[in-house]
Design a protein around this motif. Structure first.
Motif, PDB file in Angstrom:
ATOM      1  N   GLN A 159      30.497  39.823  48.638  1.00  0.00           N
ATOM      2  CA  GLN A 159      29.158  40.290  48.954  1.00  0.00           C
ATOM      3  C   GLN A 159      29.225  41.223  50.160  1.00  0.00           C
ATOM      4  OE1 GLN A 159      26.759  36.703  49.394  1.00  0.00           O
ATOM      5  NE2 GLN A 159      26.207  36.757  47.235  1.00  0.00           N
ATOM      6  N   GLN A 160      28.276  42.120  50.237  1.00  0.00           N
ATOM      7  CA  GLN A 160      28.231  43.081  51.338  1.00  0.00           C
ATOM      8  C   GLN A 160      26.978  42.877  52.168  1.00  0.00           C
ATOM      9  OE1 GLN A 160      28.412  47.240  50.223  1.00  0.00           O
ATOM     10  NE2 GLN A 160      29.301  47.792  52.196  1.00  0.00           N
ATOM     11  N   GLN A 161      27.140  42.876  53.482  1.00  0.00           N
ATOM     12  CA  GLN A 161      26.024  42.713  54.403  1.00  0.00           C
ATOM     13  C   GLN A 161      25.328  44.065  54.615  1.00  0.00           C
ATOM     14  OE1 GLN A 161      25.556  39.351  56.190  1.00  0.00           O
ATOM     15  NE2 GLN A 161      26.574  39.058  54.237  1.00  0.00           N
ATOM     16  N   PRO A 162      24.093  44.045  55.114  1.00  0.00           N
ATOM     17  CA  PRO A 162      23.387  45.310  55.360  1.00  0.00           C
ATOM     18  C   PRO A 162      24.128  46.235  56.328  1.00  0.00           C
ATOM     19  CG  PRO A 162      21.832  43.486  55.373  1.00  0.00           C
ATOM     20  CD  PRO A 162      23.211  42.871  55.311  1.00  0.00           C
ATOM     21  N   ASP A 163      24.939  45.683  57.237  1.00  0.00           N
ATOM     22  CA  ASP A 163      25.672  46.530  58.183  1.00  0.00           C
ATOM     23  C   ASP A 163      26.963  47.096  57.593  1.00  0.00           C
ATOM     24  OD1 ASP A 163      27.324  44.329  58.081  1.00  0.00           O
ATOM     25  OD2 ASP A 163      27.143  43.803  60.204  1.00  0.00           O
ATOM     26  N   GLY A 164      27.234  46.799  56.325  1.00  0.00           N
ATOM     27  CA  GLY A 164      28.410  47.337  55.661  1.00  0.00           C
ATOM     28  C   GLY A 164      29.591  46.398  55.599  1.00  0.00           C
ATOM     29  N   GLU A 165      29.582  45.322  56.384  1.00  0.00           N
ATOM     30  CA  GLU A 165      30.707  44.389  56.358  1.00  0.00           C
ATOM     31  C   GLU A 165      30.723  43.637  55.029  1.00  0.00           C
ATOM     32  OE1 GLU A 165      32.907  41.165  59.285  1.00  0.00           O
ATOM     33  OE2 GLU A 165      30.805  41.665  59.634  1.00  0.00           O
ATOM     34  N   ARG A 166      31.932  43.458  54.483  1.00  0.00           N
ATOM     35  CA  ARG A 166      32.082  42.744  53.216  1.00  0.00           C
ATOM     36  C   ARG A 166      32.733  41.390  53.452  1.00  0.00           C
ATOM     37  NH1 ARG A 166      31.596  46.537  48.663  1.00  0.00           N
ATOM     38  NH2 ARG A 166      31.654  48.666  49.491  1.00  0.00           N
ATOM     39  N   PHE A 167      32.230  40.402  52.706  1.00  0.00           N
ATOM     40  CA  PHE A 167      32.783  39.061  52.778  1.00  0.00           C
ATOM     41  C   PHE A 167      33.314  38.687  51.399  1.00  0.00           C
ATOM     42  CE2 PHE A 167      29.915  39.263  56.362  1.00  0.00           C
ATOM     43  CZ  PHE A 167      30.718  38.751  57.372  1.00  0.00           C
ATOM     44  N   TYR A 168      34.554  38.232  51.386  1.00  0.00           N
ATOM     45  CA  TYR A 168      35.273  37.918  50.157  1.00  0.00           C
ATOM     46  C   TYR A 168      35.342  36.399  50.050  1.00  0.00           C
ATOM     47  CZ  TYR A 168      36.219  42.861  50.287  1.00  0.00           C
ATOM     48  OH  TYR A 168      36.063  44.228  50.320  1.00  0.00           O
ATOM     49  N   ARG A 169      34.495  35.853  49.213  1.00  0.00           N
ATOM     50  CA  ARG A 169      34.210  34.425  49.217  1.00  0.00           C
ATOM     51  C   ARG A 169      34.986  33.693  48.137  1.00  0.00           C
ATOM     52  NH1 ARG A 169      27.639  35.071  50.256  1.00  0.00           N
ATOM     53  NH2 ARG A 169      27.855  35.441  52.496  1.00  0.00           N
ATOM     54  N   HIS A 170      35.285  32.446  48.408  1.00  0.00           N
ATOM     55  CA  HIS A 170      36.040  31.675  47.414  1.00  0.00           C
ATOM     56  C   HIS A 170      35.856  30.182  47.618  1.00  0.00           C
ATOM     57  CE1 HIS A 170      39.515  30.510  50.085  1.00  0.00           C
ATOM     58  NE2 HIS A 170      39.049  31.517  50.768  1.00  0.00           N
ATOM     59  N   LEU A 171      36.156  29.434  46.568  1.00  0.00           N
ATOM     60  CA  LEU A 171      36.123  27.970  46.597  1.00  0.00           C
ATOM     61  C   LEU A 171      37.227  27.460  45.685  1.00  0.00           C
ATOM     62  CD1 LEU A 171      34.743  27.254  43.625  1.00  0.00           C
ATOM     63  CD2 LEU A 171      32.653  27.824  44.828  1.00  0.00           C
ATOM     64  N   ALA A 172      37.593  26.211  45.874  1.00  0.00           N
ATOM     65  CA  ALA A 172      38.630  25.597  45.036  1.00  0.00           C
ATOM     66  C   ALA A 172      38.383  24.098  44.963  1.00  0.00           C
ATOM     67  CB  ALA A 172      40.025  25.877  45.589  1.00  0.00           C
ATOM     68  N   PHE A 173      38.033  23.609  43.786  1.00  0.00           N
ATOM     69  CA  PHE A 173      37.833  22.180  43.564  1.00  0.00           C
ATOM     70  C   PHE A 173      39.072  21.601  42.885  1.00  0.00           C
ATOM     71  CE2 PHE A 173      33.384  23.385  43.982  1.00  0.00           C
ATOM     72  CZ  PHE A 173      32.832  22.289  44.631  1.00  0.00           C
ATOM     73  N   LEU A 174      39.449  20.413  43.302  1.00  0.00           N
ATOM     74  CA  LEU A 174      40.564  19.700  42.680  1.00  0.00           C
ATOM     75  C   LEU A 174      40.288  18.210  42.759  1.00  0.00           C
ATOM     76  CD1 LEU A 174      43.438  20.205  41.434  1.00  0.00           C
ATOM     77  CD2 LEU A 174      44.355  19.661  43.692  1.00  0.00           C
ATOM     78  N   VAL A 175      40.510  17.494  41.674  1.00  0.00           N
ATOM     79  CA  VAL A 175      40.249  16.056  41.684  1.00  0.00           C
ATOM     80  C   VAL A 175      41.144  15.371  42.713  1.00  0.00           C
ATOM     81  CG1 VAL A 175      39.409  15.973  39.316  1.00  0.00           C
ATOM     82  CG2 VAL A 175      41.853  15.703  39.776  1.00  0.00           C
ATOM     83  N   PRO A 176      40.663  14.310  43.343  1.00  0.00           N
ATOM     84  CA  PRO A 176      41.397  13.695  44.450  1.00  0.00           C
ATOM     85  C   PRO A 176      42.816  13.254  44.126  1.00  0.00           C
ATOM     86  CG  PRO A 176      39.139  12.900  44.399  1.00  0.00           C
ATOM     87  CD  PRO A 176      39.326  13.717  43.163  1.00  0.00           C
TER      88      PRO A 176
END
Length: 331
Positions: free
Chosen positions: A80-97
């Motif tokens: 996603q990109q913020q109004p000031d131009g900075e981009r954030f590269y987001r992620h998640l990772a689920f794994l059973v215990p």
């Protein structure tokens, strides 16, 4: 997948379409007790959400973990990109215990970062770029993996609960405002008013307010406009609380909880007690429905003093959620 300890029957694969929605829901459910997170997502919930992803192609941006042909974990990346131009590269990772501590989730994290670097390479050079992920204080495994990979805590928020709906304060609406039912022809006006109000919030991005996101909003299972408290000043929306009840979650955790979310007031109507009055009205509404508690989420450093407001209305923090970031080197 370098770094993973070999586990009998272990296999990594890509997203295979609709059939994976039930597997995603099962992995989430299998992780909730260990992670101290109260979630109840059906395959249908997952399907509705995945039909409206932004800046994410699940066929390229997801990874699934299997053992003996059964899905035991998954990861996803997007940006996603913020109004000031900075981009954030987001992620998640689920794994059973039962598969944690074997290097698998760490490999998933590394895979996420590599895919996000590829995406970042396609974006203009010179723009600020950072990885971003989240972990609640009860998600010890994921939080420790992020910290070990060089992520730093940058912000936190709270999941809050009002443990009862007794002694609800009698707070009138500010003069000249009234709460009216919202019909289908007004859903977009509510959406646009909320976007305007949330532009002041930390982390605001237009990517979360696209037409596709609007369609996802009106199509979700907890879309319950009959429970909304929307204050009007003539034809103008002044503020709102978009209440809902997650019946499936209530059954799962044997409780009667209603959510008071999307609490916002547009600038011309702030500092007049409107949010407080709408929250009180929401409590009364939820109590009439048989609910015995209310919940919401809040940014701890909200610029409009939301945390102090919610505390004054009887909410208590039950879980802290931290945002982690790390600079992305897309070279």
């Amino acid at each position: 997948m370098p770094g993973s300890t070999q586990v009998p029957g272990l296999r990594f694969r890509r997203f295979q379409g609709d059939a994976d929605y039930a597997a995603i829901a099962a992995v989430i459910k299998g992780s909730t007790k260990e992670d101290g997170i109260e979630r109840a997502h059906s395959a249908g919930d997952v399907a509705r959400y995945y039909q409206h992803l932004t800046n994410c192609d699940p066929f390229r941006d997801m990874l699934f973990v299997e053992t003996d042909g059964q899905v035991r974990g998954y990861s996803r990346v997007w940006w996603q990109q913020q109004p000031d131009g900075e981009r954030f590269y987001r992620h998640l990772a689920f794994l059973v215990p039962e598969l944690r501590g074997k290097g698998i989730r760490q490999s998933m994290l590394q895979h996420n970062e590599q895919r996000l670097r590829e995406i970042g390479c396609a974006h203009p050079p010179g723009e600020p770029k950072q990885f971003e992920s989240w972990a609640a204080d009860t998600e010890v495994d994921w939080g420790s993996l992020l910290a070990g990979a060089g992520y730093k805590e940058v912000r936190y928020g709270f999941e809050m609960v009002r443990p009862d709906l007794e002694e609800i304060p009698d707070l009138p609406l500010p003069r000249g405002l009234e709460v009216r039912p919202v019909g289908p022809d007004q859903y977009r006006a509510v959406w646009e008013a909320a976007e305007e109000a949330f532009r002041d919030e930390w982390g605001y991005t237009e990517d979360e307010w696209t037409e596709d996101q609007f369609q996802g909003f009106v199509g979700q299972r907890t879309f319950m406009p009959e429970l909304w408290q929307v204050a009007w000043d003539g034809d103008e929306i002044a503020g709102m609380v978009l209440n809902f009840v997650n019946a499936e979650e209530n059954r799962e955790y044997e409780r009667q909880r209603g959510y008071t979310e999307t609490i916002c007031v547009r600038r011309p109507w702030r500092q007049r007690g409107l949010a407080r009055a709408l929250i009180a009205r929401s409590f009364s509404l939820l109590k009439k429905l048989g609910m015995t508690e209310a919940a919401l989420g809040v940014d701890a450093q909200n610029p409009n003093g939301a945390l102090a407001l919610y505390k004054s209305m009887g909410f208590r923090a039950v879980r802290r959620v931290t945002t982690y970031r790390k600079p992305l080197d897309s070279a």
